[in-house]
Scaffold this motif. Structure first.
Motif, PDB file in Angstrom:
ATOM      1  N   VAL A 112       0.793  -1.233   0.000  1.00 21.71           N
ATOM      2  CA  VAL A 112       0.000   0.000   0.000  1.00 21.71           C
ATOM      3  C   VAL A 112       0.826   1.284   0.000  1.00 21.71           C
ATOM      4  O   VAL A 112       0.299   2.350  -0.301  1.00 21.71           O
ATOM      5  CB  VAL A 112      -0.977   0.034   1.200  1.00 21.71           C
ATOM      6  N   SER A 113       2.105   1.215   0.348  1.00 20.20           N
ATOM      7  CA  SER A 113       2.892   2.449   0.448  1.00 20.20           C
ATOM      8  C   SER A 113       3.264   2.968  -0.932  1.00 20.20           C
ATOM      9  O   SER A 113       3.276   2.227  -1.913  1.00 20.20           O
ATOM     10  CB  SER A 113       4.156   2.200   1.269  1.00 20.20           C
ATOM     11  N   SER A 114       3.598   4.249  -1.014  1.00 23.27           N
ATOM     12  CA  SER A 114       3.923   4.853  -2.305  1.00 23.27           C
ATOM     13  C   SER A 114       5.242   4.317  -2.845  1.00 23.27           C
ATOM     14  O   SER A 114       6.078   3.786  -2.106  1.00 23.27           O
ATOM     15  CB  SER A 114       3.985   6.371  -2.174  1.00 23.27           C
ATOM     16  N   LYS A 115       5.440   4.494  -4.155  1.00 20.41           N
ATOM     17  CA  LYS A 115       6.632   4.004  -4.845  1.00 20.41           C
ATOM     18  C   LYS A 115       7.221   5.115  -5.716  1.00 20.41           C
ATOM     19  O   LYS A 115       6.616   6.163  -5.901  1.00 20.41           O
ATOM     20  CB  LYS A 115       6.281   2.824  -5.761  1.00 20.41           C
ATOM     21  N   ARG A 116       8.394   4.817  -6.283  1.00 25.97           N
ATOM     22  CA  ARG A 116       8.923   5.692  -7.317  1.00 25.97           C
ATOM     23  C   ARG A 116       8.101   5.489  -8.592  1.00 25.97           C
ATOM     24  O   ARG A 116       7.723   4.360  -8.931  1.00 25.97           O
ATOM     25  CB  ARG A 116      10.397   5.364  -7.590  1.00 25.97           C
ATOM     26  N   HIS A 117       7.825   6.580  -9.312  1.00 31.27           N
ATOM     27  CA  HIS A 117       6.959   6.527 -10.489  1.00 31.27           C
ATOM     28  C   HIS A 117       7.570   5.684 -11.623  1.00 31.27           C
ATOM     29  O   HIS A 117       8.670   5.986 -12.084  1.00 31.27           O
ATOM     30  CB  HIS A 117       6.722   7.929 -11.061  1.00 31.27           C
TER      31      HIS A 117
END
Length: 777
Positions: free
Chosen positions: A279-284
């Motif tokens: 669920v955590s954000s990532k590099r695009h």
């Protein structure tokens, strides 16, 4: 390799041991999961199992019947506003009608133990009406299916410089085109996301592992419907962040705070590794189309770029991340004709946000790969080509920013070449590769970068920082700043800056963690801004105190204030060093003379002018620069890649602590090597499959190359003692440098990152087939 400044300063420029080293070694450092409070409950999120769909029903009944469950909250229980977006209000705290990615939270459970909370979360029944998901940027760009009613475009940044771009290409001697793609990168901080929320005095106090206490304060206040003054955020010791704990912790803190506020009990929410990965954000991830025109003499004449970035289901920080992409896609080069379109797009995948480098490693990889292609096909030396096109004082960047100061790019190019022994190694590698009996191929790769300091034109309103310094009567000192220590060594560097200004010893300084009740909003700990912003804020406070101390010392020593020198814990007569008063004695004198030795400091980043419509002007006030050289070895039979050595030359203005600066470069190299050739996040039909360290592979110490760090110190007039940032530039040239080295070894320019062994094996066999050689089995 440092300059003469070591003789100018008493503390700045010295290898001071980390001030927080002992507590982290002996285990006394308190991370959020080490904390406990009476009657504390444990929380667990209930997350979507599909990437896109309507929520028909959420049934809590089975979960609520489980002994030990205190509550199961959904969107209808939120006491304030159901929104959590940091920049754009497009993301709910808990999904109410529609889910837009696998892992989106729909409910939050509180129970007496972690195990009960886990079990109860599994007993919440969700009924969906599945919808067809949008799973890549090409689908999103077509807008056949809309992720949000307003459409799929998150943001679109344009850069327009020079004349007609097609005319510029027609006048170029050679034109090169290639499309590149790049995957996610996971932050994989050692400590997963976590927080504890406590109901206090009609409000909420949150202890958390965070990079921006002030974002969290705003999110909690909004979700609970409380004024900011009723929400206190205290930073715990942070076990790594890399951008992943900038805006994302706001989501978890607001959920835990909602439970604590309603139940009137402390609530702890700690994500396990699998859920954090999900669920955590990532590099695009990005798809990047590049077209470059070059003159016969090796000048870049024209550049056309279209980059499609997968922002995921919600905006989070995409608008500011991709603004930086738009400034950096052309690299640190003078290019007279530029057309760039950087487009962020919604998909039904995990939201992407801040990550070390902030939207730049992707386009650096693409641009530097293009330069590698150009140099190989046109016969240019890779260093001379970069040198020939490099930004320097008086030159214009792709945004027409005239570089006025602190530009050590060419020196980094020259030093990287010399210190890597490139010319000798190139001859050795060519000889090695020509020998068919060798089991490996060797390659060298080069990459140069620049990086705009602080938050820039898009984030200037957030670009401020506060500090507080208090000197006790015994001469010990307490510092507090609004930017956080998350493992990068910020406390040590900031203590050195303060000690230099105050004339005290670093050992007398004690740091308290960021606390929104103590320090004014200081923006996020991102963009390599902590040294500059908090350093300058500390200097503001320290200079006020220094004047008081010098005046008091002058009175004791019976000399004029301009004759007092403060160094190493002593205030002495500049003409007679034997005539002095110690820092501690002077502090005691001030105490009995009722001279207040407590001051606040504040600093605002320099104002800049930028035209957002055409992408022209000053996007940042100054830049850091770097050049990296990688040496790799590729196994002919397996495609396995070994990065043996990296030489990295960085212009970071003044190096405050050379030991920590080298450590930053080494850490950046490790993370960059992982991104380039190892870290492969697999997503199938909107579901992330790599949910553990056995499947999401990162470098270990056995994979780590030898790293040689060289520092160029072209000082910035606005930095504390001339310093600029290093945290992100330390990673930024690494991916491109490594990929170029692998490409040069294999004789094929790789157009997708990560470059995995199986792809290298395929490329080698394709090359052998073209050359008529037998295939390697």
């Amino acid at each position: 390799m440092l300059t003469k400044k070591q003789n100018l300063y008493s503390v700045v420029g010295k290898k001071v041991t980390r001030v927080d080293a002992h507590e982290k070694i002996d285990g006394s450092a308190k991370y959020v999961d080490d904390l406990a409070f009476d009657e504390m409950l444990f929380a667990k999120m209930v997350c979507s199992t599909i990437p896109s769909g309507r929520i028909k029903k959420i049934d809590k009944s089975r979960a609520l019947k489980l002994k030990g469950v205190a509550a199961v909250l959904t969107a209808e229980d939120i006491t304030g506003l159901n929104k959590i977006g940091c920049v754009v209000d497009d993301q709910p705290l808990l999904a109410a009608d529609i889910v837009r990615f696998t892992g989106e939270p729909l409910a939050i459970v509180a129970a007496e133990t972690r195990a009960i909370a886990e079990e109860a979360a599994g007993l919440v029944d969700i009924e969906y009406e599945p919808l067809e998901p949008v799973l890549n940027v090409d689908e999103s760009f077509s807008e056949k299916i809309k992720v949000h009613p307003k459409g799929n475009t998150v943001c679109h940044y344009k850069i327009r410089k020079g004349g007609d771009i097609d005319d510029a290409f027609s006048k170029s001697h050679a034109v090169f085109e290639k499309t590149f793609t790049i995957n996610y990168q996971e932050h994989l901080y050692l400590e997963t996301q976590g927080c504890i929320a406590l109901p206090e005095n009609g409000g909420i106090t949150v202890y958390a592992s965070i990079q921006c206490p002030f974002y969290v304060q705003g999110a909690v206040a909004t979700a609970l419907g409380l004024p900011f003054s009723k929400v206190r955020i205290i930073q715990c010791v942070v076990g790594g962040g890399f951008g992943g704990k900038e805006d994302v912790p706001s989501e978890y803190a607001a959920k835990a705070a909602l439970l604590a506020y309603i139940l009137k009990k402390p609530v702890k929410l700690i994500l396990d590794r699998a859920q954090d990965l999900m669920v955590s954000s990532k590099r695009h991830p990005m798809k990047m189309e590049y077209k470059v025109g070059v003159t016969r003499k090796g000048k870049i004449n024209a550049l056309k770029v279209r980059a499609l970035a997968d922002s995921g289901a919600y905006t989070t920080l995409s608008t500011v991340v991709l603004f930086r992409t738009s400034v950096h896609f052309g690299g640190p080069y003078v290019i007279p004709n530029v057309q760039g379109d950087i487009i962020g797009l919604y998909t039904n995948r995990v939201p992407c946000g801040a990550y070390r480098g902030f939207g730049t490693p992707q386009v650096i990889y693409a641009m530097e790969s293009m330069i590698n292609i150009i140099c190989n096909e046109m016969g240019f030396d890779p260093f001379e080509f970069r040198r020939n096109n490099a930004l320097k004082k008086g030159a214009l960047s792709i945004t027409s920013h005239k570089i006025k100061e602190s530009c050590g790019l060419i020196e980094t190019i020259d030093k990287a070449r010399k210190e890597s022994d490139y010319d000798k190694r190139k001859k050795e590698f060519d000889k090695w590769n020509a020998d068919p009996s060798k089991r490996t191929l060797k390659g060298l790769g080069v990459s140069s970068i620049f990086y705009g300091m602080n938050l820039g034109a898009k984030g200037w309103s957030f670009d401020k920082a506060g500090s507080h310094i208090q000197i006790s009567r015994d001469g010990s000192i307490t510092l507090c700043v609004g930017n956080v220590e998350m493992g990068q060594g910020a406390k040590t560097v900031l203590a050195q800056i303060a000690a230099e200004a105050l004339g005290c010893e670093v050992s007398t300084i004690n740091f308290t963690n960021a606390d929104t009740n103590v320090i004014p909003d200081s923006g996020p700990t991102v963009a390599s801004r902590t040294t500059v912003m908090s350093g300058n804020a500390l200097l503001d406070a320290a200079n006020k105190l220094r004047k008081k101390l010098i005046d008091a010392a002058a009175e004791v020593l019976k000399i004029r204030a301009n004759q007092v020198m403060a160094k190493h814990g002593r205030f002495y007569n500049i003409k007679d060093s034997h005539q002095f008063i110690t820092f501690s004695d002077l502090a005691q004198k001030c105490y009995f003379d009722n001279i207040g030795l407590s001051e606040m400091g504040f600093y605002v980043s320099p104002k800049i002018e930028y035209d957002m419509q055409y992408g022209q002007g000053e996007p940042y006030y100054v830049y850091s620069y770097a050049t990296a050289v990688s040496e790799v070895e590729v196994d002919k039979k397996t495609g396995d890649i070994r990065v043996n050595k990296m030489t990295c030359a960085h212009d970071v203005g003044c190096v405050i602590n050379p030991m920590l600066a080298s450590a930053q470069v080494e850490g950046g190299c490790a993370q960059g090597v992982g991104y380039a050739i190892m870290e492969n996040m697999v997503s199938e039909k909107g579901h992330i499959k790599t949910l553990g360290l056995s499947t999401y592979v990162i470098p270990t110490t056995r994979d780590f190359p030898e790293v040689k760090s060289i520092f160029v110190e072209d000082k910035s007039k606005d930095g504390p003692y001339g310093a600029k940032g290093l945290g992100e530039p330390s990673l930024m040239p690494v991916v491109a440098s490594v990929v170029n080295a692998v490409s040069n070894a294999a004789g094929y320019q790789f157009d997708h990152v990560p470059v995995l062994p199986e792809r290298v094996w395929e490329a080698l066999n394709e090359k052998r087939s073209r050359d008529g050689e037998s295939e390697v089995k």
